[in-house]
Design an enzyme around this catalytic site. Structure first.
Site, mmCIF file in Angstrom:
data_model
loop_
_atom_site.group_PDB
_atom_site.id
_atom_site.type_symbol
_atom_site.label_atom_id
_atom_site.label_comp_id
_atom_site.label_asym_id
_atom_site.label_seq_id
_atom_site.Cartn_x
_atom_site.Cartn_y
_atom_site.Cartn_z
ATOM 1 N N LEU A 25 0.904 -1.280 -0.038
ATOM 2 C CA LEU A 25 -0.063 0.039 0.021
ATOM 3 C C LEU A 25 0.923 1.218 0.097
ATOM 4 O O LEU A 25 1.039 1.890 0.956
ATOM 5 C CB LEU A 25 -0.882 -0.106 1.078
ATOM 6 N N HIS A 26 1.461 1.529 -1.120
ATOM 7 C CA HIS A 26 2.320 2.575 -1.279
ATOM 8 C C HIS A 26 1.756 3.785 -1.752
ATOM 9 O O HIS A 26 0.469 3.805 -1.880
ATOM 10 C CB HIS A 26 3.914 2.396 -1.975
ATOM 11 N N ALA A 27 2.517 4.765 -2.307
ATOM 12 C CA ALA A 27 1.899 5.918 -2.787
ATOM 13 C C ALA A 27 0.885 5.949 -3.570
ATOM 14 O O ALA A 27 -0.509 6.416 -3.153
ATOM 15 C CB ALA A 27 2.920 6.945 -3.207
#
Lengths: 100, 130
Positions: A17-19
């Site tokens: 769940l990155h940018a």
């Protein structure tokens, strides 16, 4: 006692769940009137899925389970939509296809 | 598009400003009014009140405009630009106390969801140590 609609989904996205996935999740959560929260464990801590800063700070990793819960009029639709977004890998393939 | 808060990016470097705007477009999409500027009138590093005013105009929304800046002069020149706006517009522009790249992405995400100018500023500033 708040009445929650809950679900959980495994994050398959290669960077977790990155940018970019965080932005998509937050944007989708904001389209619902319900209170929407996510957590890394069934016990919480639960964070506001409409807060981009908090969602990004979670740093949920690939193959970790994301717990979702919502409360309010459109809670069931919100949980279904968010779980669907994660299951579809945040629609990234589609986005890439669209951008050529 | 004008029902969303606008975002203005002001950097000393036009490359940083453009790159930041690219990140916002790619990550958040194109539903938010967005403009950027950078460099002094001679084309070197610096900021320019006239360019900032033009960028505010481009990104204008009735919901307001949030400005993200990098260092010193970017902030003071942005303040000067805001002072030069019509009285009616002045109250609808805020300069965020946030890192320029991260702040712009966070602010635009909040704006894309229909947040108010105050929501947008708070989201960008949530990043900074209090």
């Amino acid at each position: 006692m708040t009445d929650w609609t809950s679900s959980s989904v495994v994050i398959r996205h290669k960077v977790g769940l990155h940018a970019r996935p965080s932005v998509k999740l937050t944007q989708l959560a904001k389209t619902f009137a319900a209170t929407v929260q996510i957590a890394g464990t069934p016990e919480g801590p639960w964070i506001d899925a409409k807060s981009i800063v908090k969602v990004m700070a979670m740093k949920a990793k690939q193959d970790s389970t994301l717990y979702l819960r919502a409360s309010g009029g459109d809670a069931a639709a919100a949980v279904t939509a968010l779980a669907g977004l994660v299951e579809r890998d945040f629609d990234e393939d589609r986005a890439h296809a669209a951008s050529g | 598009m004008k029902d969303k808060v606008g975002i203005v990016i002001v950097s000393h470097s036009i490359d940083v400003a453009r790159g930041t705007a690219d990140m916002v477009r790619q990550m958040v999409g194109d539903t938010v009014p967005l403009a950027y500027c950078g460099g002094n009138p001679e084309g070197g590093l610096g900021t320019d009140v006239a360019k900032i005013l033009k960028a505010i105009d481009e990104a204008w929304s009735d919901k307001g405009v949030a400005i993200l800046v990098d260092l010193g002069g970017a902030e003071t020149n942005s303040e000067m630009a805001v002072e030069l706006l019509d009285a009616g517009r002045q109250g609808k522009v805020v300069i965020c106390n946030a890192p320029i790249v991260e702040g712009a992405v966070m602010a635009a995400t909040e704006a894309s969801g229909g947040g108010s100018l105050e929501d947008v500023r708070r989201t960008a500033e949530e990043l900074s140590p209090q």
